[in-house]
Design a protein around this motif. Structure first.
Motif: not given
Length: 461
Positions: A292-300, A314-316, A320-324
DNA sequence: TATTACACGA
């Protein structure tokens, strides 16, 4: 022994707070003549049952009634006290031992030396050892290992290696502990190569490396970003029948993470899975967040879905990381879908979730949808904050929807006591650029009245 | 019958 453990268990159940086994034994003893060794067993049983306080009490009361516990019972107790970091109590036991004539043995001394090493400087420890040697104590391999470890932790590698050489002369041959401590010391100084050479020497001398020694070296390589070496050591250890543990996996995955080689980390995990090495959910979670941090939300997201099949939930925060990340990459539709999924799975979106969504919608000129989301959070009992107010007002101003901006500003003030100067200024600015002075004055007038109205209202916490 | 070890950044 087992009987006594059971006795303690029983007493714990019957009266967990004041189960006075000792008192009962003394009372019974008047009738049925206990072998005093039961007190000894009781101390051990208490320590085994993790009731150190009671073990210590039994030790003291035994001494009071004139019984002399065995050195093994004292060592049990010392070990329990060390684990709880009750340093003062350790020394109390040691002094009492001296007073009533229990001879400490190598185990006693080694535990005490370990205590000293942990909270004193090593030179004080050496004084203690000299005194012990006068009493006939011969430092053994554990003593040396404890000292070597202490030196290595303090960066005194020279002293550590000096002891390592002494060991041969004194006939205490270095073991896995000694080598691991030294390798760790070297790695801390950034000398992984030397640590690896020492590792080879160790193997050459007939010692078989275990998980801990491999971990130390692998960790050293990871810290220097030498992932190729880490990886090949990992394979080497598997090849030698040494199973990687959760530490190994984590260090390597985080090592790749630091180098931004997330794909390599993922591949490695698949490999490990093939070897049937269990991967803890924490490690996967780390990778999800990192992606997520590396801007690869789909891989995440696909990783998340994969591990969900293993029962991982997964917890909230992870959601949220993924959503962000989705929001940051402007995948608003996917972010909104994720939020819906959260609601479906009964994971209540929180302020962080909503803030990200609203912020994102407003930035891409969908402030109206942003406002809709804001209304939804209010409906779900999550009050908006200043950041959300800012996002919406700025959004509407950017879209030149001045009326909605103004009415929303009033809404935030009225319903949530949010008075944000910055949002207000944004509105004034856009108005002053696009309207005549009279309109501007009217706005200021209305806002002023709104504020006064608020001040007169009773304060709602 | 017991004693010593690997990293996170609080």
């Amino acid at each position: 022994m087992n009987l006594l453990c059971e006795l303690i268990e029983m007493v714990k159940v019957v009266s967990p707070d004041d189960g006075d086994v000792f008192g009962s034994l003394v009372l019974c003893g008047e009738d049925c003549n206990w072998d005093p060794v039961v007190f000894d067993m009781l101390i051990k049983a208490y320590v085994k049952a993790n009731m150190i306080e009671q073990g210590f009490g039994t030790f003291r009361r035994s001494v009071e009634v004139g019984f002399v516990p065995s050195v093994v019972a004292c060592n049990y107790l010392l070990n329990g006290l060390v684990k709880l970091r009750c340093v003062d109590r350790c020394w109390e036991v040691y002094e009492e031992m001296g007073r009533i004539g229990i001879h400490p043995n190598a185990y006693t001394f080694n535990m005490l030396i370990n205590v000293l090493c942990k909270d004193q400087d090593v030179d004080k420890v050496n004084e203690f050892i000299e005194k012990m040697e006068e009493e006939g104590f011969d430092p053994d391999v554990v003593t040396y290992n404890t000292l070597i470890n202490s030196y290595c932790r303090k960066g005194r590698l020279g002293d550590a290696f000096y002891l390592y050489k002494i060991m041969y002369r004194r006939g205490a041959l270095p073991d896995l502990f000694s080598y691991t401590a030294l390798m760790n010391g070297l790695c801390k100084e950034g000398k992984v190569r030397e640590a690896h050479q020492l590792f080879h020497r160790m193997v050459h001398r007939g010692l078989s490396p275990d998980t801990m020694s491999y971990n130390t070296l692998i960790c050293g390589y990871c810290k220097e970003g030498k992932m190729k070496e880490s990886r090949s050591l990992l394979y080497e250890m598997i090849g030698n029948g040494v199973r990687p543990d959760s530490f190994t996996c984590r260090v390597v995955v985080e090592g790749y993470g630091k180098e931004s080689k997330l794909l390599s980390a993922l591949n490695l995990l698949s490999e490990l899975e093939r070897f049937e090495i269990p991967i803890s959910p924490d490690i996967y979670e780390y990778l999800v967040v990192k992606l997520c941090e590396e801007n690869r939300p789909f891989a995440a997201k696909s990783l998340l879905e994969r591990i969900s099949q293993y029962g991982y939930v997964p917890d909230i925060d992870v959601y949220n990381e993924l959503l962000l990340s989705l929001c940051k990459c402007n995948y608003v539709a996917e972010a909104l879908a994720l939020k819906a999924e959260m609601v479906n799975k009964n994971i209540k979106p929180n302020i962080v979730t909503y803030r990200a969504l609203i912020d994102c919608l407003c930035k891409i000129d969908k402030s109206m949808e942003g406002e809709y989301v804001m209304k939804e959070m209010v409906k779900f009992g999550v009050p908006p904050d200043t950041a959300i107010c800012k996002a919406l007002i700025n959004g509407y101003c950017k879209e030149m929807d001045i009326n909605r901006a103004e009415s929303l500003l009033g809404f935030f003030a009225r319903e949530f006591q949010i008075f944000d100067t910055e949002s207000y200024n944004a509105l004034v600015k856009v108005l002053s650029e696009n309207a005549d002075v009279a309109t501007l004055m009217e706005l200021q007038d209305r806002m002023q009245k709104e504020l006064e109205l608020q001040r007169k209202m009773p304060c709602v916490p």
